[in-house]
Scaffold this motif. Structure first.
Motif, PDB file in Angstrom:
ATOM      1  N   GLU A  21      35.652  28.044  67.994  1.00 51.39           N
ATOM      2  CA  GLU A  21      36.556  27.759  69.353  1.00 51.39           C
ATOM      3  C   GLU A  21      35.609  27.607  70.619  1.00 51.39           C
ATOM      4  N   HIS A  22      34.408  27.862  70.597  1.00 50.47           N
ATOM      5  CA  HIS A  22      33.446  27.404  71.497  1.00 50.47           C
ATOM      6  C   HIS A  22      32.244  26.620  71.141  1.00 50.47           C
ATOM      7  N   GLY A  23      32.526  25.919  70.266  1.00 51.15           N
ATOM      8  CA  GLY A  23      31.542  24.841  69.737  1.00 51.15           C
ATOM      9  C   GLY A  23      30.163  25.214  69.611  1.00 51.15           C
ATOM     10  N   CYS A  24      30.065  26.435  69.040  1.00 53.26           N
ATOM     11  CA  CYS A  24      28.544  27.015  69.022  1.00 53.26           C
ATOM     12  C   CYS A  24      28.471  27.364  67.297  1.00 53.26           C
ATOM     13  N   LEU A  25      29.238  26.521  66.517  1.00 55.81           N
ATOM     14  CA  LEU A  25      29.160  26.799  65.029  1.00 55.81           C
ATOM     15  C   LEU A  25      27.494  26.802  64.288  1.00 55.81           C
ATOM     16  N   ASP A  26      27.019  25.659  65.078  1.00 55.87           N
ATOM     17  CA  ASP A  26      25.555  25.289  64.423  1.00 55.87           C
ATOM     18  C   ASP A  26      24.520  26.697  64.842  1.00 55.87           C
ATOM     19  N   ILE A  27      24.911  27.051  65.938  1.00 54.98           N
ATOM     20  CA  ILE A  27      24.023  28.407  66.445  1.00 54.98           C
ATOM     21  C   ILE A  27      24.176  29.477  65.330  1.00 54.98           C
ATOM     22  N   ILE A  28      25.574  29.592  65.315  1.00 51.49           N
ATOM     23  CA  ILE A  28      25.924  30.935  64.354  1.00 51.49           C
ATOM     24  C   ILE A  28      25.285  30.843  62.949  1.00 51.49           C
ATOM     25  N   LYS A  29      25.136  29.568  62.325  1.00 47.54           N
ATOM     26  CA  LYS A  29      24.655  29.388  60.964  1.00 47.54           C
ATOM     27  C   LYS A  29      23.157  29.807  60.979  1.00 47.54           C
ATOM     28  N   GLU A  30      22.582  29.605  62.189  1.00 43.26           N
ATOM     29  CA  GLU A  30      21.078  29.837  61.994  1.00 43.26           C
ATOM     30  C   GLU A  30      20.670  31.635  62.460  1.00 43.26           C
ATOM     31  N   LEU A  31      21.843  32.132  62.567  1.00 42.83           N
ATOM     32  CA  LEU A  31      21.550  33.604  63.037  1.00 42.83           C
ATOM     33  C   LEU A  31      21.236  34.460  61.611  1.00 42.83           C
ATOM     34  N   PRO A  32      20.234  35.494  61.671  1.00 45.36           N
ATOM     35  CA  PRO A  32      20.141  36.245  60.483  1.00 45.36           C
ATOM     36  C   PRO A  32      21.243  36.930  59.981  1.00 45.36           C
ATOM     37  N   GLU A  33      21.457  37.341  58.703  1.00 48.95           N
ATOM     38  CA  GLU A  33      22.588  38.000  58.232  1.00 48.95           C
ATOM     39  C   GLU A  33      22.805  39.338  58.739  1.00 48.95           C
ATOM     40  N   THR A  34      21.575  40.084  59.451  1.00 50.27           N
ATOM     41  CA  THR A  34      21.708  41.281  59.730  1.00 50.27           C
ATOM     42  C   THR A  34      22.545  41.332  61.075  1.00 50.27           C
ATOM     43  N   VAL A  35      22.269  40.154  62.092  1.00 48.83           N
ATOM     44  CA  VAL A  35      23.041  40.046  63.247  1.00 48.83           C
ATOM     45  C   VAL A  35      24.277  39.479  62.972  1.00 48.83           C
ATOM     46  N   ILE A  36      24.675  38.626  62.061  1.00 51.88           N
ATOM     47  CA  ILE A  36      26.048  38.375  61.626  1.00 51.88           C
ATOM     48  C   ILE A  36      26.849  39.350  61.448  1.00 51.88           C
ATOM     49  N   ASP A  37      26.165  40.300  60.778  1.00 46.27           N
ATOM     50  CA  ASP A  37      26.936  41.588  59.966  1.00 46.27           C
ATOM     51  C   ASP A  37      27.175  42.578  61.446  1.00 46.27           C
ATOM     52  N   LEU A  38      26.212  42.569  62.160  1.00 45.85           N
ATOM     53  CA  LEU A  38      26.530  43.446  63.241  1.00 45.85           C
ATOM     54  C   LEU A  38      27.824  42.899  64.097  1.00 45.85           C
ATOM     55  N   LEU A  39      27.597  41.614  64.499  1.00 48.91           N
ATOM     56  CA  LEU A  39      28.774  41.018  65.048  1.00 48.91           C
ATOM     57  C   LEU A  39      30.183  41.239  64.530  1.00 48.91           C
ATOM     58  N   LYS A  40      30.074  40.767  63.359  1.00 54.80           N
ATOM     59  CA  LYS A  40      31.520  41.002  62.472  1.00 54.80           C
ATOM     60  C   LYS A  40      31.883  42.572  62.650  1.00 54.80           C
TER      61      LYS A  40
END
Length: 884
Positions: A232-251
């Motif tokens: 939605e905010h055009g930052c999918l490329d940045i999300i893909k570079e985040l570590p799994e731990t950070v992605i998991d925390l955000l989820k």
């Protein structure tokens, strides 16, 4: 409270919702203004201290429902990181998340939800650590019910919060209110903040609230809200570079359904923080002054003692608590409203602009749009400490660390100034606050020194704890208070409910619903825990000073009240207290005659007896008569004296009204006391001490007073203290002590009785020239004592008290009641104004002789209890040598 250290103080303001003027509540009383409700709820926030939370300090109420809140503040926030428009490193994001969760977890333990979590409310101190600001706004406003603006920022509110919308209830329109937000709503807000930090920019800037809500509702249908937000905010490329731990925390933070979303406490234990949490030590609040825990249990000294040394440029003021610094800031001329006006947060309007609408001559009408001032201005103004530091620039570092064992320390010149000036002197109050803070931390070991310093004065900031120390409060007071059943209905509940809305309701704090609830609990705790006593009207007034000073510590308010009542109002709250009250009033009448016979004669002649005006005085220890600010100064001295000191206060009040009382009759006196004129409390205290010094201790003896305690258990005060001092413990009863007499006999005597041991001590003090009083200045004016023996001459010659004079009762007075002329007349007149003790062997004659002297306006006349027979066994009677 924590030391100020590198933090600053900030202030922000908002308006509470205005209430209609013509509407009453369900109890028929006017509605409590929302600003007062907020002020009452705010108080508990001052007790919530944690390294990850900005400390709340104070709240003040202004005009038109304006409130100004003072709290710890830091200039930097996460907003500054987002302005850089750069993604924050993953490790820093995890550290920020963990520190925010620490603050949220501690808040939740105290029943607080932030609800207004946003980047500019997540502050960063100078070391880069997180401090959550404005975390109490949701709580103090009753979950937003008492203000006209929503609590929170749409971009960061959880879906369930936005879906619920804004819902307000009022006292006069009952309705079903939805449940307030829970801790999980803050986890969503944290997730959005962390997402923004990872992206390096803010989200939802171009969406209005309806579009935002529609977008959030679509997240209910997706499995990966983090990816949807990134697209939605055009930052999918940045999300893909985040570590799994950070992605998991955000989820986990951005879980749509609250039932599946973790709480801050649960999230802190997640494995994502495995690298951060090992260095984390849970915060434990230091043990309070009155508890069973060791206050010094965690006290350690550094291996290198030189680390304790402060160099000459140390900022000693920053070592003091933020509460103390703010108090001194106010004394140094700090003005919250002026600070906000200077920053244009408060803007004045011309009166014409405050009208609802106005009409021109041609009939054209103009109405105002919505008043923006009722909305929240989220700006926090930093309070400058320059004026305070400039005021204290000449205060040396040694003032911040006084030596308690050094008795040679002289008080500053300000100590001789009137109390009201001392309490407004910044430097003087700094010294007194630091001294009392150190002494109280050493309580009960330093009990005697606290008592000694309290005789000089008590700093207002330390008054609550100091009073508790003077009353000898000790032990695990919280456990004792918590064990009392304050919920089960009892017959007294109805009377308490009626009395509370009438008790010191001019005070904003005590008139708040929170104040009423605390009043109710403390009073009920006292009634339940004293089954042998009953609730009498006036108990609420007695409770008020203790509750005001210990608003956030009900247990201490209860403990102080429970210690105060037996000391000064022993058995006053019996179901049948008439005998106690009557004895008390009789002794008071004798005290008036003892100190001011002319006034006593007049009041007795017109029939204006203490029963008509003094019962509320003594039943409430003057709290029903004076406002709280006067009671504080009065009780500062009252707590230093014994149970007889209130008599002296009562006489001092009458003496301030003396001229008006002497000039008026019964009806005028009744009117005078129905609306008591202004009393100079500082003068009243000063004169009370003087009256107390002139009063022999046994003159105020009461049969129904609290039984004396052993010297070792009498508030730590010396049992050998002089009788004419406020530092006196109750002496043990001996054969020379006063005996109890029937109430009717006591009422028949105008002058008080004193014991034989008092007479002996007074004679010795007079002879040796050491007539001690609480002040050093009185040594130069040594009071004298005259013993008048009214037995016949033969008995007098067989043995009498040394230096006494003989005035036989049978020839002492003429038929007109005047003193008969004789060789003793000049002697008696020369001692007018000194203590005169009447000694005889017939009680009726001594009482009549004393009454005659009172009629002749002789002050300080008293009777020897038991007569000459009490002195005979002592061997102190002298026999004149035969003349050759």
């Amino acid at each position: 409270m924590f030391p100020l250290k590198d933090a600053e103080m900030g202030a922000f303001t908002f308006f509470a919702s205005a209430l209609p003027h013509d509407v009453c509540g369900s109890n028929g009383l006017p509605l409590t203004p929302n600003s007062i409700k907020i002020l009452g709820r705010f108080q508990i926030l001052k007790t919530i201290t944690h390294p990850r939370l900005c400390q709340y300090v104070d709240i003040s109420r202004g005009k038109h429902e304006r409130l100004v809140v003072v709290a710890e503040h830091c200039e930097r926030s996460l907003e500054d990181l987002l302005r850089e428009r750069k993604p924050v490193s993953y490790s820093k994001v995890l550290c920020i998340a963990f520190e925010v969760l620490q603050g949220l977890q501690y808040m939740n333990k105290h029943g607080i939800v932030h609800r207004a979590l946003s980047p500019h409310n997540v502050l960063l101190d100078r070391k880069g650590h997180v401090k959550l600001a404005k975390f109490g706004l949701y709580h103090m406003t009753a979950y937003g019910d008492d203000v006209d603006f929503p609590i929170g920022y749409p971009s960061y509110l959880a879906p369930e919060v936005i879906a619920q919308g804004i819902f307000k209830t009022t006292d006069h329109v009952p309705s079903e209110k939805p449940l307030p937000s829970g801790p999980k709503s803050d986890v969503w807000s944290l997730g959005i903040i962390l997402f923004e930090l990872c992206m390096g920019r803010k989200l939802f800037q171009s969406l209005d609230i309806s579009e935002h809500l529609k977008f959030l509702l679509t997240l209910d249908c997706v499995d990966d809200p983090v990816t949807v937000l990134a697209e939605e905010h055009g930052c999918l490329d940045i999300i893909k570079e985040l570590p799994e731990t950070v992605i998991d925390l955000l989820k986990k933070c951005l879980t749509f359904h609250p039932s599946k979303r973790p709480t801050p406490d649960e999230l802190m234990k997640d494995k994502v923080f495995s690298e951060v949490s090992p260095s984390y030590t849970p915060f434990t609040k230091p043990a309070s002054l009155f508890s069973s825990s060791l206050r010094c249990a965690d006290l350690t000294l550094p291996e290198d003692i030189s680390q304790l040394y402060k160099d000459i440029d140390s900022d000693y003021l920053a070592e003091r608590s933020i509460e103390e610094v703010y108090y001194l800031w106010c004394l140094a001329g700090g003005d919250l409203e002026k600070e906000l006006v200077n920053k244009e947060i408060i803007r004045s309007k011309p009166p014409i602009c405050t009208l609802p609408n106005f009409v021109f001559e041609d009939g054209e009408s103009f109405g105002q749009g919505r008043d923006r001032s009722s909305l929240l201005d989220d700006t926090t103004v930093t309070l400058s400490l320059c004026q305070l530091r400039n005021r204290l620039k000449d205060v040396g570092g040694e003032a911040f660390y006084p030596l308690l064992e050094d008795d040679s320390n002289e008080l500053s010149a300000a100590a001789t100034l009137p109390l009201i000036i001392r309490e407004r002197d910044t430097e003087y109050q700094l010294n007194r606050i630091i001294l009392f803070d150190r002494l109280l931390k050493a309580y009960p070991y330093k009990k005697n020194q606290i008592w000694k310093e309290a005789r000089v004065d008590i700093p207002p900031l330390m008054r609550g704890l100091t009073w508790a120390a003077l009353l000898g409060v000790e032990g695990a007071i919280h456990a004792k208070y918590d064990a009392i059943d304050k919920d089960t209905p009892i017959p007294t509940d109805r009377q308490i409910e009626v009395d509370i809305p009438r008790c010191h309701q001019y005070d904003e704090l005590l008139s708040s619903p929170e104040g009423h609830a605390k009043f109710r609990r403390v009073l009920k705790a006292w009634v339940v825990s004293h089954p042998d006593l009953v609730y009498w009207q006036g108990l609420d007034s007695l409770c008020a000073p203790f509750l005001y000073l210990n608003f956030n510590n009900e247990a201490l308010a209860y403990a102080c009240m429970s210690a105060f009542i037996p000391k000064y109002l022993y058995n006053f709250f019996l179901k049948d207290n008439s005998h106690v009250i009557q004895e008390y009033l009789t002794v008071f009448s004798q005290m008036i005659a003892f100190h001011d016979p002319e006034l006593s004669n007049h009041l007795n002649e017109i029939g204006f007896i203490p029963d008509l005006y003094a019962i509320p005085w003594f039943l409430t220890m003057f709290t029903h008569v004076f406002p709280l600010h006067k009671i504080f100064h009065l009780w500062d001295t009252l707590l230093l004296g014994n149970s007889s000191f209130p008599f002296c206060i009562g006489v001092a009040i009458l003496q301030q009204l003396r001229d008006r009382l002497l000039a008026n009759g019964f009806n005028e006196c009744i009117l005078l006391f129905s609306d008591l004129p202004e009393i100079d409390i500082e003068r009243c205290v000063r004169e009370s001490i003087n009256l107390f010094c002139w009063t022999p201790k046994s003159a105020t003896y009461r049969q129904h007073a609290q039984p004396p305690k052993p010297a070792s258990d009498s508030s730590g005060l010396r049992s050998s203290a002089p009788y004419f001092s406020t530092e006196c413990a109750e002496p043990p009863k001996t054969d020379l002590s006063r005996e109890s007499i029937p109430l009717n006999d006591l009422k028949s005597e105008v002058s008080p009785r004193i014991s034989a041991e008092d007479l002996i001590d007074l004679c010795e003090l007079t002879v040796t020239g050491h007539f001690k009083t609480p002040t050093k200045k009185t040594k130069s004016s040594k009071p004298k004592l005259l013993v008048v023996d009214i037995r016949n001459s033969e008995d007098f010659i067989r043995g009498h008290i040394s230096s006494s004079i003989n005035i036989p009762f049978s020839v002492a007075f003429t038929a007109e009641g005047e003193l008969a002329q004789g060789p003793y007349t000049t002697m008696l007149q020369s001692f007018k104004g000194k203590v005169i003790v009447i000694v005889g062997n017939v009680a009726k004659h001594t009482a009549e002789f004393a009454a005659h002297l009172v009629k002749m306006k002789y002050p300080r006349v008293c009777i020897l209890d038991g007569g000459i027979n009490k002195i005979k066994p002592t061997g102190l009677l002298t026999v004149p040598s035969p003349q050759i």
